[in-house]
Design a protein around this motif. Structure first.
Motif, mmCIF file in Angstrom:
data_model
loop_
_atom_site.group_PDB
_atom_site.id
_atom_site.type_symbol
_atom_site.label_atom_id
_atom_site.label_comp_id
_atom_site.label_asym_id
_atom_site.label_seq_id
_atom_site.Cartn_x
_atom_site.Cartn_y
_atom_site.Cartn_z
ATOM 1 N N ASP A 105 35.059 52.772 69.735
ATOM 2 C CA ASP A 105 34.283 54.064 69.444
ATOM 3 C C ASP A 105 33.635 54.794 70.651
ATOM 4 N N GLU A 150 37.600 53.173 63.984
ATOM 5 C CA GLU A 150 37.691 53.513 65.181
ATOM 6 C C GLU A 150 38.407 53.096 66.165
ATOM 7 N N PRO A 151 39.162 54.325 67.041
ATOM 8 C CA PRO A 151 39.060 55.509 66.870
ATOM 9 C C PRO A 151 39.933 56.207 65.790
#
Length: 208
Positions: free
Chosen positions: A14, A53-54
């Motif tokens: 993240d 995430e991502p």
């Protein structure tokens, strides 16, 4: 090394700087075969699905852009520097391979540019050779755009597929994804060898 890379990716999935790093890795991968672009994309694809995430689409876009920039830089090096003069290599096998690649580019430019994007080492030689033989830049950009987009989606997709299978265990997802990538990569390599052998057989038959 791969385990350490996977752990690093999971712990920084993240981070705001992660996508710029992916971009840089994919640019370098277009020039230097040892760059771990595929490993990074597969691992991040697995983590993206398991942890959110991502963003998968951003990851694909950034990886494709990095691959595109790296490929076109390699093309330019082949066209404007001595690095593209692989035909003058003192190693007969290198000269033979480059001659074969040149023939393929002349006959099936789009196909070979797209196919060799999936072969580490092969894509660098193809792009250098394309630049050295002055393969039309517009056609190279067109074909390479297709190549890097499909390549990025393919590698991230393998990771995402594994992440869907084992969402509760992101590290296991990475391992499964890497195994799938290795198997599919081996299949692609065998297919490429078969295609080369078949092409050479046709050329030999036509020359008789």
């Amino acid at each position: 090394m791969i385990e350490a890379l996977n752990a690093f990716i999971e712990s920084h999935a993240d981070s705001a700087w992660l996508l710029p790093v992916v971009l840089l890795v994919c640019v370098v991968d277009g020039i230097l075969p040892p760059a771990p672009a595929e490993t990074v994309m597969v691992a991040l694809g697995a983590v993206a699905v398991a942890e959110g995430e991502p963003n998968v689409w951003a990851l694909i876009a950034v990886a494709a852009l990095g691959g595109f920039l790296g490929d076109n830089l390699t093309y330019s090096l082949g066209r404007y520097t001595r690095l593209g003069r692989l035909r003058e290599s003192p190693r007969p096998k290198v000269r033979s391979f480059v001659t074969w690649v040149t023939g393929l580019l002349l006959r099936r430019g789009g196909m070979i540019i797209v196919a060799c994007r999936y072969i580490p080492g092969g894509r660098q030689i193809v792009n250098l050779t394309a630049g050295a033989m002055e393969f039309p830049r517009r056609r190279f950009v067109l074909f390479d755009s297709v190549a890097v987009t499909s390549w990025a989606a393919y590698n991230v997709g393998i990771g995402a597929l594994a992440g869907n299978w084992v969402q509760e265990q992101p590290l296991l997802a990475i391992v499964v994804a890497l195994v799938l990538a290795l198997v599919l990569g081996w299949v692609a390599e065998q297919a490429a060898r078969w295609w080369r052998a078949r092409t050479e057989a046709r050329v030999t038959a036509a020359a008789r």
